[in-house]
Scaffold this motif. Structure first.
Motif, PDB file in Angstrom:
ATOM      1  N   ASP A   7     150.459  61.480 -47.480  1.00  0.00           N
ATOM      2  CA  ASP A   7     151.401  60.719 -46.666  1.00  0.00           C
ATOM      3  C   ASP A   7     150.921  59.289 -46.410  1.00  0.00           C
ATOM      4  OD1 ASP A   7     149.501  61.428 -44.851  1.00  0.00           O
ATOM      5  OD2 ASP A   7     150.779  62.792 -43.713  1.00  0.00           O
ATOM      6  N   TYR A   8     149.742  58.952 -46.857  1.00  0.00           N
ATOM      7  CA  TYR A   8     149.315  57.548 -46.874  1.00  0.00           C
ATOM      8  C   TYR A   8     148.260  57.359 -47.955  1.00  0.00           C
ATOM      9  CZ  TYR A   8     144.886  58.816 -44.601  1.00  0.00           C
ATOM     10  OH  TYR A   8     143.658  59.367 -44.329  1.00  0.00           O
ATOM     11  N   LEU A   9     148.111  56.116 -48.404  1.00  0.00           N
ATOM     12  CA  LEU A   9     147.017  55.750 -49.318  1.00  0.00           C
ATOM     13  C   LEU A   9     146.002  54.946 -48.528  1.00  0.00           C
ATOM     14  CD1 LEU A   9     148.664  54.309 -52.565  1.00  0.00           C
ATOM     15  CD2 LEU A   9     147.522  56.517 -52.299  1.00  0.00           C
ATOM     16  N   ASP A  10     144.756  55.049 -48.938  1.00  0.00           N
ATOM     17  CA  ASP A  10     143.729  54.201 -48.307  1.00  0.00           C
ATOM     18  C   ASP A  10     143.807  52.784 -48.848  1.00  0.00           C
ATOM     19  OD1 ASP A  10     141.939  56.163 -46.664  1.00  0.00           O
ATOM     20  OD2 ASP A  10     142.613  57.180 -48.487  1.00  0.00           O
ATOM     21  N   LEU A  11     144.187  52.662 -50.113  1.00  0.00           N
ATOM     22  CA  LEU A  11     144.225  51.332 -50.723  1.00  0.00           C
ATOM     23  C   LEU A  11     145.314  51.290 -51.788  1.00  0.00           C
ATOM     24  CD1 LEU A  11     142.845  48.530 -51.133  1.00  0.00           C
ATOM     25  CD2 LEU A  11     141.260  49.650 -52.728  1.00  0.00           C
ATOM     26  N   TYR A  12     146.137  50.245 -51.732  1.00  0.00           N
ATOM     27  CA  TYR A  12     147.182  50.043 -52.737  1.00  0.00           C
ATOM     28  C   TYR A  12     146.964  48.670 -53.351  1.00  0.00           C
ATOM     29  CZ  TYR A  12     151.833  50.982 -54.758  1.00  0.00           C
ATOM     30  OH  TYR A  12     152.883  51.266 -55.599  1.00  0.00           O
ATOM     31  N   LEU A  13     146.821  48.657 -54.681  1.00  0.00           N
ATOM     32  CA  LEU A  13     146.470  47.418 -55.380  1.00  0.00           C
ATOM     33  C   LEU A  13     147.575  46.974 -56.326  1.00  0.00           C
ATOM     34  CD1 LEU A  13     142.853  48.489 -56.502  1.00  0.00           C
ATOM     35  CD2 LEU A  13     143.423  46.993 -54.572  1.00  0.00           C
ATOM     36  N   ILE A  14     147.750  45.686 -56.457  1.00  0.00           N
ATOM     37  CA  ILE A  14     148.556  45.142 -57.562  1.00  0.00           C
ATOM     38  C   ILE A  14     147.721  45.340 -58.824  1.00  0.00           C
ATOM     39  CG2 ILE A  14     149.428  43.002 -58.593  1.00  0.00           C
ATOM     40  CD1 ILE A  14     150.110  42.028 -55.775  1.00  0.00           C
ATOM     41  N   HIS A  15     148.252  46.078 -59.801  1.00  0.00           N
ATOM     42  CA  HIS A  15     147.442  46.498 -60.951  1.00  0.00           C
ATOM     43  C   HIS A  15     147.094  45.319 -61.869  1.00  0.00           C
ATOM     44  CE1 HIS A  15     146.679  50.291 -63.606  1.00  0.00           C
ATOM     45  NE2 HIS A  15     145.771  49.359 -63.839  1.00  0.00           N
ATOM     46  N   TRP A  16     148.097  44.541 -62.207  1.00  0.00           N
ATOM     47  CA  TRP A  16     147.898  43.301 -62.983  1.00  0.00           C
ATOM     48  C   TRP A  16     148.906  42.290 -62.446  1.00  0.00           C
ATOM     49  CZ3 TRP A  16     144.506  42.215 -67.069  1.00  0.00           C
ATOM     50  CH2 TRP A  16     143.839  43.304 -67.655  1.00  0.00           C
ATOM     51  N   PRO A  17     148.548  41.018 -62.354  1.00  0.00           N
ATOM     52  CA  PRO A  17     149.474  40.030 -61.771  1.00  0.00           C
ATOM     53  C   PRO A  17     150.513  39.513 -62.760  1.00  0.00           C
ATOM     54  CG  PRO A  17     147.362  38.998 -62.238  1.00  0.00           C
ATOM     55  CD  PRO A  17     147.223  40.446 -62.635  1.00  0.00           C
ATOM     56  N   PHE A  18     151.173  40.427 -63.463  1.00  0.00           N
ATOM     57  CA  PHE A  18     152.206  40.058 -64.427  1.00  0.00           C
ATOM     58  C   PHE A  18     153.372  41.025 -64.293  1.00  0.00           C
ATOM     59  CE2 PHE A  18     148.039  39.034 -66.165  1.00  0.00           C
ATOM     60  CZ  PHE A  18     148.159  37.655 -66.253  1.00  0.00           C
ATOM     61  N   HIS A  19     154.577  40.466 -64.241  1.00  0.00           N
ATOM     62  CA  HIS A  19     155.763  41.288 -64.071  1.00  0.00           C
ATOM     63  C   HIS A  19     156.333  41.625 -65.447  1.00  0.00           C
ATOM     64  CE1 HIS A  19     160.049  41.561 -62.147  1.00  0.00           C
ATOM     65  NE2 HIS A  19     159.592  42.726 -62.550  1.00  0.00           N
TER      66      HIS A  19
END
Ligand code: NDP
Length: 323
Positions: free
Chosen positions: A114-126
């Motif tokens: 129900d929650y994540l400890d850390l959420y990251l942008i995987h690569w800065p490209f859309h």
């Protein structure tokens, strides 16, 4: 700043303190390409038998359901959810503001959390949904860093994620993010090992209080560089009576980074976390810092470079010509 904590097995395990005040265990289990024929996914044994408390995964790895089941089983076996640090990542196809929350919710469902400890942008490209590898014309789209980051910040405010951060950033992109962030990135996850130290990003992060997690600490052997058989690594390992894998993990920790070696073999999983009761002496640490032929393994070429149609026509473009 390093903190000392203990695993359920009583082994001393180091953590690093994040800007938010939360702690990230120094060693986590990587899960890229960690599909496993074993009935019990390696993540379960890593937590229950080896004492790992940090798991790194991503929507793009396609293993979140297996990883989620393993974590859920570990929790049912008595491991406290609050003692675990689970990271996942927002994939490039979801790098538009309206897709951030649905992507996180899907990851939470797959991971049974129900929650994540850390959420990251995987690569800065859309990337366009279903983009080809390498990308065709029009597959790489404009990335609204501010819009996406605002949505990441809302996830923190809504207690769906405890910390947010980025991967594969350059100095230029980090500086832009710091200029717009209302909630600072706690973690920057980057490729780092003796064959690619990336000192400049480590320094920039340290200067801004951002913790660094080193990915591919063993050189991502399947795809990249065989550091396990590098003579400098082997020499340090022989001297310390440790394995080359342990030396590489320990080197990352001594640099002040957490690290996430991947293995699907329990003997190696256990080996890779036994790195807290000893140190690499300064002389050998420095020798590891001087490994020649500095080169990225994961340079993003296959994912983002289109030599004729751009917008990234070379690996140098991907990394903002900073290397
Ligand atoms: P690693 O550097 O962790 O190397 C993994 C390889 O090393 C596997 O082939 C593994 O084999 C082998 N191995 C593991 N332990 C040992 C040991 N003690 N001795 C000898 N060989 C060993 O590579 P990854 O690229 O997987 O990086 C680690 C994690 O980082 C990923 O799994 C992922 O979670 C994360 N990552 C993040 C990225 C990002 O963009 N943010 C990009 C890449 C990785 P085996 O499994 O057979 O034991």
């Amino acid at each position: 700043m390093a903190q000392v904590t203990f695993t359920t097995h009583g082994e001393r395990m180091q953590s690093f303190k994040l800007l938010s005040g939360h702690a990230i265990p120094a060693v986590g289990l990587g899960t890229w390409k960690s599909t496993s024929p074993q009935a019990q996914h390696p993540v379960y044994s890593a937590i229950v038998e080896a004492g790992y408390r940090h798991v790194d995964t991503a929507a793009e790895y396609g293993v979140q359901e297996e990883v989620g089941l393993a974590i859920n089983r570990a929790i049912h076996a008595g491991v406290d959810r609050k003692s675990l640090f689970v990271t996942s990542k927002l994939w490039c196809a979801d790098l538009s503001p309206e897709r951030v929350r649905p992507a996180l919710e899907k990851s939470l469902r797959e991971l049974r959390l129900d929650y994540l400890d850390l959420y990251l942008i995987h690569w800065p490209f859309h990337l366009k949904e279903g983009a080809s590898k390498p990308p065709k014309q029009g597959d790489v789209m404009k990335f609204s860093m501010e819009g996406v980051w605002r949505e990441m910040e809302k996830l923190v405010k809504d207690n769906l994620v405890r910390d947010i951060g980025v991967c594969n950033f350059t100095l230029k992109k980090l500086s832009k993010l710091l200029g717009l962030a209302q909630i600072m990135p706690s973690v920057c996850q980057m490729e780092m090992h003796p064959g690619w130290r990336n000192d400049k990003m480590l320094e920039a992060c340290k200067k801004n209080g951002i913790h660094v997690t080193a990915y591919s600490p063993l050189g991502s052997q399947d795809h990249g560089r065989d550091l396990i058989h590098d003579p400098i690594v082997e020499k340090a390992a022989r001297k310390l009576n440790k394995s080359p894998g342990q030396v590489l993990v320990r080197w990352a920790i001594q640099r002040g980074t957490s690290t996430i070696p991947k293995s699907t073999h329990l003997d190696r999983i256990k080996e890779n976390i036994r790195v807290f009761e000893w140190e690499i002496p300064e002389e050998d640490f420095q020798a590891l810092c001087r490994v020649p032929d500095q080169k990225r393994v994961l340079d993003g070429e296959n994912l983002f470079v289109n030599k004729t149609d751009g917008p990234y026509k070379s690996v140098a473009d991907v990394w903002d010509h900073e290397d």
